[in-house]
Design an enzyme around this catalytic site. Sequence first.
Site, PDB file in Angstrom:
ATOM      1  N   SER A  32       0.844  -1.189   0.000  1.00  0.00           N
ATOM      2  CA  SER A  32       0.000   0.000   0.000  1.00  0.00           C
ATOM      3  C   SER A  32       0.886   1.248   0.000  1.00  0.00           C
ATOM      4  O   SER A  32       1.671   1.431  -0.926  1.00  0.00           O
ATOM      5  CB  SER A  32      -0.945  -0.046   1.196  1.00  0.00           C
ATOM      6  OG  SER A  32      -1.914   0.958   1.068  1.00  0.00           O
ATOM      7  N   GLN A  33       0.809   2.098   1.037  1.00  0.00           N
ATOM      8  CA  GLN A  33       1.761   3.216   1.059  1.00  0.00           C
ATOM      9  C   GLN A  33       3.197   2.676   1.105  1.00  0.00           C
ATOM     10  O   GLN A  33       4.122   3.283   0.554  1.00  0.00           O
ATOM     11  CB  GLN A  33       1.502   4.121   2.258  1.00  0.00           C
ATOM     12  CG  GLN A  33       2.473   5.289   2.333  1.00  0.00           C
ATOM     13  CD  GLN A  33       2.278   6.083   3.594  1.00  0.00           C
ATOM     14  OE1 GLN A  33       1.561   7.079   3.586  1.00  0.00           O
ATOM     15  NE2 GLN A  33       2.912   5.654   4.683  1.00  0.00           N
ATOM     16  N   HIS A  52      -7.342  -5.259  -1.260  1.00  0.00           N
ATOM     17  CA  HIS A  52      -6.112  -4.563  -0.903  1.00  0.00           C
ATOM     18  C   HIS A  52      -5.088  -5.527  -0.283  1.00  0.00           C
ATOM     19  O   HIS A  52      -3.942  -5.152  -0.070  1.00  0.00           O
ATOM     20  CB  HIS A  52      -6.438  -3.411   0.045  1.00  0.00           C
ATOM     21  CG  HIS A  52      -5.388  -2.356   0.077  1.00  0.00           C
ATOM     22  ND1 HIS A  52      -4.840  -1.807  -1.060  1.00  0.00           N
ATOM     23  CD2 HIS A  52      -4.750  -1.742   1.121  1.00  0.00           C
ATOM     24  CE1 HIS A  52      -3.924  -0.909  -0.721  1.00  0.00           C
ATOM     25  NE2 HIS A  52      -3.850  -0.860   0.594  1.00  0.00           N
TER      26      HIS A  52
END
Lengths: 300, 317
Positions: free
Chosen positions: B173-174, B289
């Site tokens: 993700s980040q 995700h």
Amino acid sequence: MSINPKPEDFGAYWQAVDDELAGIDPAVELEHSLLRSNEHSTMYFVRLTSVGPYRIFAYLSIPHGDGPFPALLQTPRYGSVNNPPHFDDRQRFVVMTLMHRGQRLADKPYAAAYPGLLTEGIEDPATFIYRGIVADCLRGAEYLLSRPEVEGQPAAVVGDDLAVLTAARRPGFTAVHYNLFTFYRMMEAAPRTAAYPLEEINEHVAFYPNSADRVARTVAYVDPLHHAPEVKGKVLVNVGDPGSLSGPEFLEPLMQAFGSRAEPYVVSHEGGTDHDAADAWIASQLGSVPKPRLWLEAMG
Amino acid sequence: MTRGMAADHVTSVRMPDDFDAFWDELLARAAATPLNPTLEPIPLRSSDQVETFEIHYDSLDGVRIAGWYCRPRASYIPPPYPALLQVPGYISEPTLPKSWAKLGYAAVGVAPRGKLRSNAQFNPGYPGLLTHNIVDKETYSYRAFYIDACRAVDFVQSRPEVDASRIGVQGGSQGGALTLTTAALRNDAITCGAAGAPYLTGFMDAASLTHSQPYEEMNEYMRLYPEREEQVRRTLDYFDCINFAPRITAPMLVTVGLGDDVCPPETAFDLVRAMSGPVEMITSPRCGHDAGIYWTQSRIESFLAEHLRPAGIEAGR
């Protein structure tokens, strides 16, 4: 099979928390957020007093329209941040997402450490940080269930062990989605993993060699196994792979404790599939419509 | 039902003429800042096999950055060690990478500014970071945040037990985005990278495809300030992983869930198309995700091991 026994004063311990809460004015502050409101719902920032006394924080989203609406409480995750309620949920439910003491937006004067929170004060049930954290969840639940927009409507609570403890002690919830295990049979689970947060328990017990019995005694108060019989609503329980810490054999005592109210959901490990299954279950329990996200799945 | 072929998506991200100059100037300023690294042993979180330290170092604008550093004990695995940077997700806590050290890595769990223990001087919060001072590239939150992650490369290069010719970076993700930006900005040092469900990629396209956090922060901001769209786009073009992609030279692994409602897969395909170095992309149907981590974790570990050759894995530990 060795299961942490239920403490003899379990009922008195939690009754004392309820009594303490009942004697504290929640002193609710409600602040409208223009930035976080949208075309379907209005967002409020809520501040409440819990035991301590300590001021905690919650997002509260209320759909536009006449209502009443079903209620959804999202208990805090293990970490410093909880996302605001999701756009899809905000269209269907009055949603409250709670920050317990120490989490961002409720981190003054006390800021929780990660790792560290799980073992804070753990050698004495009276000092264990989770006594206050559970109280924070109960305070949030009381407030959500008291809102006029949810009167007469079904209510659900979603989260980890805190969701079960909240539903056990506040019977207004008709549905619980129990999706992650931390305190369940913790003293048996921790030695079987090196993953955080349970690794915090392994570290504590190894570093303080004579502490294991004291830790075991404390965490028995928050073991969902001992709270499960008090849950009145239906419970969806995420079940993982056989042999894992969420496997069907390990969860068997829990499912027995919930009795006929429990429904297992065997996770597929496909995040989209599992999200949509949980969403459909919650929607059915709350008399609403599912909002699947996989219909949006892109093709590679 | 699907929304179409993600691989056919066309990005709206534009490459600013001075993109490289902007980042090269920031890197030069960072390089001129003394690192001043410190290590504090954490016996509670150490073991017979792994030593754990809380670390700090200096970054842009005089901000002190924290992290966790875990390395094998020399009695367990003798040095030198390859380094592995673990870069954090948006709302997740920085990893305490003990399990990676047990495999033979000198591993750093990076906490860029605003994360816990690095937030005394800068703390826009979550939500907040994504849109904090987004009106100008010189004020935007991620300007120094990206550099903070790069400074972890300087940290491992300062360690005598690290083989500086083997430095990997990994996150989801980040953390996937920081993997890409660090590999791009420090292409002189990074050996390989594994990016899961990359965020900060096609910002505005992503926000138009989802209502999930954190991109919903963009939608909320644009709802309040619709007149600033072009200004915001101008800022974000300097921070988009799609524009960093051509600078990446090390081998990369990118994992994506085709049902990801947080970081839409369309943007990951745009990203991979922009990469000119070697890249392996794994897509997982019906995954969100999580990017199919249940199935891809072993490939991530083997990919990193192939390039970084930690002694613990080579010895079968």
